[in-house]
Structure formats: C-alpha cells, structure tokens
Design a protein around this motif. Sequence first.
Motif, PDB file in Angstrom:
ATOM      1  N   VAL A 197      37.929  61.259 -44.235  1.00  0.00           N
ATOM      2  CA  VAL A 197      37.285  60.117 -44.411  1.00  0.00           C
ATOM      3  C   VAL A 197      37.614  59.256 -45.969  1.00  0.00           C
ATOM      4  N   SER A 198      38.321  58.272 -46.084  1.00  0.00           N
ATOM      5  CA  SER A 198      38.296  57.816 -47.261  1.00  0.00           C
ATOM      6  C   SER A 198      38.062  56.227 -47.393  1.00  0.00           C
ATOM      7  N   MET A 199      37.831  55.756 -48.577  1.00  0.00           N
ATOM      8  CA  MET A 199      37.321  54.228 -48.708  1.00  0.00           C
ATOM      9  C   MET A 199      37.908  53.708 -49.785  1.00  0.00           C
ATOM     10  N   GLU A 200      39.239  53.769 -50.156  1.00  0.00           N
ATOM     11  CA  GLU A 200      39.502  53.429 -51.327  1.00  0.00           C
ATOM     12  C   GLU A 200      39.562  51.925 -51.760  1.00  0.00           C
ATOM     13  N   ASP A 201      39.027  50.789 -50.819  1.00  0.00           N
ATOM     14  CA  ASP A 201      38.822  49.732 -51.262  1.00  0.00           C
ATOM     15  C   ASP A 201      37.584  48.998 -50.199  1.00  0.00           C
ATOM     16  N   PRO A 202      36.399  49.627 -50.998  1.00  0.00           N
ATOM     17  CA  PRO A 202      35.288  49.404 -49.854  1.00  0.00           C
ATOM     18  C   PRO A 202      34.868  47.734 -49.809  1.00  0.00           C
ATOM     19  N   ALA A 203      35.528  46.982 -50.511  1.00  0.00           N
ATOM     20  CA  ALA A 203      35.179  45.555 -50.363  1.00  0.00           C
ATOM     21  C   ALA A 203      35.824  45.078 -49.118  1.00  0.00           C
ATOM     22  N   THR A 204      36.787  45.995 -48.441  1.00  0.00           N
ATOM     23  CA  THR A 204      37.205  45.557 -47.059  1.00  0.00           C
ATOM     24  C   THR A 204      36.325  45.825 -45.674  1.00  0.00           C
ATOM     25  N   HIS A 205      35.441  46.515 -46.218  1.00  0.00           N
ATOM     26  CA  HIS A 205      34.554  47.400 -45.146  1.00  0.00           C
ATOM     27  C   HIS A 205      35.138  48.285 -44.257  1.00  0.00           C
TER      28      HIS A 205
ATOM     29  N   ASP B 224      41.198  52.930 -38.557  1.00  0.00           N
ATOM     30  CA  ASP B 224      40.335  52.370 -39.551  1.00  0.00           C
ATOM     31  C   ASP B 224      38.964  52.024 -38.696  1.00  0.00           C
ATOM     32  N   VAL B 225      37.860  52.201 -39.247  1.00  0.00           N
ATOM     33  CA  VAL B 225      36.273  51.906 -38.718  1.00  0.00           C
ATOM     34  C   VAL B 225      35.933  50.582 -39.685  1.00  0.00           C
ATOM     35  N   LYS B 226      35.759  49.428 -39.094  1.00  0.00           N
ATOM     36  CA  LYS B 226      35.094  48.281 -39.648  1.00  0.00           C
ATOM     37  C   LYS B 226      33.625  48.485 -39.884  1.00  0.00           C
ATOM     38  N   ALA B 227      33.210  48.583 -40.985  1.00  0.00           N
ATOM     39  CA  ALA B 227      31.602  48.885 -41.304  1.00  0.00           C
ATOM     40  C   ALA B 227      30.793  48.076 -41.972  1.00  0.00           C
ATOM     41  N   THR B 228      30.364  46.772 -40.987  1.00  0.00           N
ATOM     42  CA  THR B 228      29.612  45.852 -41.516  1.00  0.00           C
ATOM     43  C   THR B 228      28.170  45.779 -41.179  1.00  0.00           C
ATOM     44  N   ARG B 229      27.605  46.530 -40.334  1.00  0.00           N
ATOM     45  CA  ARG B 229      26.399  46.458 -39.848  1.00  0.00           C
ATOM     46  C   ARG B 229      25.401  47.250 -40.880  1.00  0.00           C
ATOM     47  N   ASN B 230      24.473  46.879 -41.528  1.00  0.00           N
ATOM     48  CA  ASN B 230      23.704  47.798 -42.360  1.00  0.00           C
ATOM     49  C   ASN B 230      22.276  47.889 -41.431  1.00  0.00           C
ATOM     50  N   PHE B 231      22.328  49.079 -40.958  1.00  0.00           N
ATOM     51  CA  PHE B 231      21.643  49.293 -39.736  1.00  0.00           C
ATOM     52  C   PHE B 231      21.827  51.098 -39.656  1.00  0.00           C
ATOM     53  N   VAL B 232      20.544  51.792 -39.252  1.00  0.00           N
ATOM     54  CA  VAL B 232      20.576  53.133 -39.397  1.00  0.00           C
ATOM     55  C   VAL B 232      21.643  53.693 -38.094  1.00  0.00           C
ATOM     56  N   ALA B 233      21.635  52.755 -37.019  1.00  0.00           N
ATOM     57  CA  ALA B 233      22.553  53.147 -36.041  1.00  0.00           C
ATOM     58  C   ALA B 233      23.851  52.720 -36.157  1.00  0.00           C
ATOM     59  N   GLY B 234      24.433  51.890 -37.234  1.00  0.00           N
ATOM     60  CA  GLY B 234      25.542  51.169 -37.479  1.00  0.00           C
ATOM     61  C   GLY B 234      26.296  51.858 -38.656  1.00  0.00           C
ATOM     62  N   ASN B 235      27.454  51.414 -38.818  1.00  0.00           N
ATOM     63  CA  ASN B 235      28.190  51.684 -40.225  1.00  0.00           C
ATOM     64  C   ASN B 235      28.285  50.564 -41.041  1.00  0.00           C
ATOM     65  N   TYR B 236      28.157  51.042 -42.430  1.00  0.00           N
ATOM     66  CA  TYR B 236      28.223  50.148 -43.379  1.00  0.00           C
ATOM     67  C   TYR B 236      28.899  50.541 -44.500  1.00  0.00           C
ATOM     68  N   LEU B 237      29.770  49.538 -45.231  1.00  0.00           N
ATOM     69  CA  LEU B 237      30.518  50.045 -46.290  1.00  0.00           C
ATOM     70  C   LEU B 237      30.645  48.874 -47.324  1.00  0.00           C
TER      71      LEU B 237
ATOM     72  N   LEU C 135      34.072  71.800 -36.302  1.00  0.00           N
ATOM     73  CA  LEU C 135      35.096  70.937 -37.127  1.00  0.00           C
ATOM     74  C   LEU C 135      34.418  70.845 -38.245  1.00  0.00           C
ATOM     75  N   THR C 136      35.410  70.341 -39.224  1.00  0.00           N
ATOM     76  CA  THR C 136      35.183  70.014 -40.622  1.00  0.00           C
ATOM     77  C   THR C 136      35.175  68.671 -40.732  1.00  0.00           C
ATOM     78  N   VAL C 137      34.626  68.155 -42.094  1.00  0.00           N
ATOM     79  CA  VAL C 137      34.563  66.879 -42.411  1.00  0.00           C
ATOM     80  C   VAL C 137      34.860  66.534 -43.807  1.00  0.00           C
ATOM     81  N   THR C 138      35.872  65.991 -44.262  1.00  0.00           N
ATOM     82  CA  THR C 138      36.191  65.861 -45.866  1.00  0.00           C
ATOM     83  C   THR C 138      36.038  64.343 -46.198  1.00  0.00           C
ATOM     84  N   LEU C 139      35.123  64.234 -47.009  1.00  0.00           N
ATOM     85  CA  LEU C 139      34.955  62.602 -47.690  1.00  0.00           C
ATOM     86  C   LEU C 139      35.287  62.617 -48.938  1.00  0.00           C
TER      87      LEU C 139
END
Length: 613
Positions: free
Chosen positions: A47-55, A130-143, A167-171
């Motif tokens: 999972v990468s996030m090179e431009d977090p402003a795009t969420h 890609d996953v859009k992450a705009t919900r600042n909530f513990v059951a949501g995703n945010y970036l 499985l493995t997860v690399t951040l």
Amino acid sequence: METFALLFSRNPFLIRFFQTLTFAAVFLVTIPHSFGQKEVGNLAFTVSMEDPATHLYHVTFRCDGIPGDTLSFKMPVWTPGYYQLMNYAQQVQNFQATDGSGKPLKWDKTANSRWKVYPKQTKSVTLTYDVKATRNFVAGNYLDENRGYISPAGVFLYPEGQLNHPLTVTLKPYAKWSGPIATGLDSITGQSHTFVAPNYDLLYDSPILMGNLEQLPSFTVQGIPHYFIGYNLGNFDRQQFMADLKKIVEGSVAVIGDIPYKHYTFIAIGPGGGGIEHLNSTSISFSGEQLETRAGKNQLYNFLAHEYFHHYNVKRIRPVELGPFNYDQQNRTRMLWVSEGFTVYYPYLILKKAGLMTEEEVFGALQRNVASYENKPGHRFQSATQASFETWEDGPFGRTGDEAYKTISYYSKGPVLGAMLDFKIRHETQNKKSLDDVMRALYQTYYQTQKRGFTENEFWAECEKIAGTSLRELFDYASTVKEIDYPKYFAYAGLAIDATPKDVPGSWLGISFTEKVDSLLVTEAEWESPAWKAGLRKGTVILKIDGQKADVQALSALVKTKKPGDPVKLLVLQNDQPKEITAVLGKKSERSFKITRLPNPTALQAAILKAWL
C-alpha cells in the motif's frame, strides 16, 4: 460496534478513540475459519500513498499459486465491531489485473463487491487498484497530508474461499511523515514496514494509523506493554493521563484475571469519529481537551474503559454468531445487549474501584441509562434482544424519523440489565458470587476451552448455574417489553430507585427544535405528545405561534402562560406547503429514577453494596 461506533456523538458515556506503532512481536488469538480452506500459494499486499492530497491509497495485491481458471476477489460489506453495511467497494477505483510478466488479464466486476479475474494458465496474478479515503471515522478510511488511517476491511480484497490464508502487508508511508506506524499486526524482522497476518480475520481486525503521530510513554501490566499513539492529541497532562489509563487496564484485567495478548495499542485517530474494539488494539477518536472538565474526563475515561473491556466482552467472550464472520452480509445476533450493554456497565465499576469515579457518579450514570430507556416510548415496542438483532436496520441508537418511537438502544437497556443481573446473583449467593463469575466462566469455557462463542441458551445456563436459581424474570426483561421492577432488584444492593412518575412543570407541547431566522425547525416530535397528535413531525417548519413570529421567546411564553388543555394555533410549513393546525397543550409526566442508598439496609444489602463498589 459496535461495536460502539457513533457513540461519541450520540451517547455521552460511550466515547471511542486511539492507536499507532510497529511492533516486533504480537500475539493475536485467531478464530479458525470454518470453510475448509487450504493454505496454498502466497498473498502479499503493498500500500502506497505518494500524493496523499488526492486521498487515494494505491494497492498492489500479488497472488501467487492460488489455483483456479477463474478467481473471484471480494471486499467485505461491513467491518466487525460496527454493525452497519459500509459499501466499501464503492471507493475502489482503477482496478486492473495482470499476470506474472505484467500482461493484462481479463476481468469483470460481477457484483458490487466482487471482481472475477481469468488467469488462464498463469500461476501469478497481480491486482492493482486505488481506494478513495475521505471518511474520518474508525470504520472508514482516511488519507491526507498529515495522516492516513486504514480500516482494513475497506482496503484489502480477499480471494473467495481463502479467508484463512496467511498474508503480508507492506506499507509505504508518505515521505514527509515522521511518526511510527500503529497497528496490531506483527511486523517482520528486517523488512521495513512489513507486517504479517495469519488470516484475513486478523487482518480485518487490525486497523493501521500512519502519519505525523505522537507516542505517549508506554506502561506495562503483568509485564505486557501497552501503547498509546495518536494524531493531534491536544493539550493535557500526558503523564497523569497514562497513569489513569494504566489503572483502567488493571481494573479491567482484574475482572477476568487473564491477559490474552502480547501487547496492546490505543490508536487515537484524532477528534471525532467514534471507536471500535479489536483483539489487541482499539481505534478511537480522541481530544485531550476533554480532560479539562470533570464531566469531560468521566466521558472520556468511560469511553476508553468501554473500548478496552471489549477485547474481553465481544472479541473473546462473544455470541456464537460473531465469528467466524461472513463478510458478504449482516451477521445478526440477539445478544448485543450483553456484548455492548455489559461493556457500558463494567466501566462504571472499573473506574469507581480505580478511584476515577465517585459513588454518586456511578449512581448518576446508571440513573441516566434507566431514564434514557424508560422515558422513551420505544420500551413499549422493542425488547433488548430485538434491538440487538435489528440494529443493522435501526442503527445502534434505534430508528430515526416517524418510527423512532418504536425502538430502543441496547446501550441504554443493556447496562441496566447487567446491573440487575449482578445484584440478583449477589443476592442469591449471599454475596459469594457476582456477574464477574459469569464473565470468567464464559471466557474460560467458550473462549479458552471450546474456542468458540456461546449461544443465547448457554449464556443463560451459565448465569443460572452461578446464581443457583432460575433467572426467568430477567430473561423476560431482556427478551420482551415486560415492565421492569427496578426497586426489587436495586434493593438487593441496598439501593433505592425513584420510579414514581412526577409532573414536569409547565404545559407540554412536545417538540425539540432549532431556531432559524424567522421560524423554528422541528428536529423531533415526541410520540403521542400534543405536537405529535396535531401532526407535527421532524422537518416541520413552524412559521407562527398564535399569530406571532415563531421564535424561542414565543415558545417559552406559550409554555409558561398557557395551561394544559389550552389550544395553540400554529402556522407550519410541511412539504413546502403552508398549513394551519391546532395543538392542545398537555401535561408531561416523567420518572427520574434517581438512585440513592437505602436508609436502613440489612447486613446482606450493605455487604453487597460495599463489594459492588
């Protein structure tokens, strides 16, 4: 979460918040999946996030050696702890599938949360999305540029039939972030920001927080480290807070007598956003400014104790329906009044015994639980077991709109039933046993020994075994809308509870509202109130009251100067149409349910109250 999810904004006693860090050893008790899956091949996420402003999180998912001419990949429709459908798949964009050499593979999206890939003869399939992450909530995703929060069920796809696969997860965190990574997953020694999960249940139970984070001084309980890591924590006495948090953990551990994890992390995602429990962590919304007042501190500490105690009650002491999970649909149980309600009740006692709540504050908290349940009409229509089962439609606090009056919240009735069951067991056993013994028995019998959840019948059987008597009346209180004899049960603990109806001063219209520039907007009309009978509902706009402009002053004068039985003419706007209606004012009666000590308790009542507190 429900675990407890919107409690922060809806219930002052159940708030939720926190987590962050990378560890080199983590326990995590796994709940075995029941689908006969074979562990073949290799599953690895990046999972990468090179431009977090795009969420946008960019996900690369490599699947090597998973057999089949057609592979189905699915995303959960909900996340454990928050009993609502989330539609995570709606946030997935730019899906692609390639083989081991990078050549495109044919794929179709065959359902809202399912993608089918046709790998032909290749043994390696790579998915990117890609996953859009705009919900600042513990059951949501945010970036954003400051932090990233991952609720794993909304980011990580699983191959159908392979939920039990490791499985493995690399951040790859944003380069400008300076903080650690907080998660309950085990890290892999020598591999930067890479974590391992023995199966998808554990992955989905392990949220991740990254960014410009702060880690508070850790503490140990019975040699086990406990961490608190978060974003934008605010101003407060960090040393005192962590000392208090240690007392909360110690008090919770004392109830069950066992620590089943190798480390625990409180993950604070920032102000707002609820809280959800996990096996060795909790995600919580958090603001240190809440500690500035006594009331705020009580709310926050009850919230933290609630989320922490959940790692016992619901994650390990759990109804049989809550794991292994079906991520394709709702997982219904009639027992959330135990899983959530008892986890509201226990923090009162834990904080009292830790010196963080007073006796009067404990009485007041239980009093508000009783009043919240009894002074709303839903207690005539919906039982605690029904509220548990129907929470997927109703929400954790009951329905809204015209049918709100038909429902209750298991967060209100559950802790009251927990207290009454506790008092009954103590009374029947001459104060030798309590609800603690039930919780320990469930933990040892079903979690530790049988490695499964309990059925509703098994729960009551354990309660009656420890009480040494029938608990049929309490069962009826949980499963029906039978009127509850509060004085009888509270007297077992040397307590009086005022259940006598008393008239509320003034006349009664029965609305809640917000004030507009030239009107009042009805936000709630109480069931069978004069306003309800006159046809007022949520969303009605009141333009005039007895010919005068509708404002707070006019409504206040009405309540003070008019008597029950007097008519009130209201010019209202419903469905954008003006309408004149007449409401006949009434008299409202409520019960306070104030809890106090009995003046002359028996020796047994006094002993029970002392032990209880």
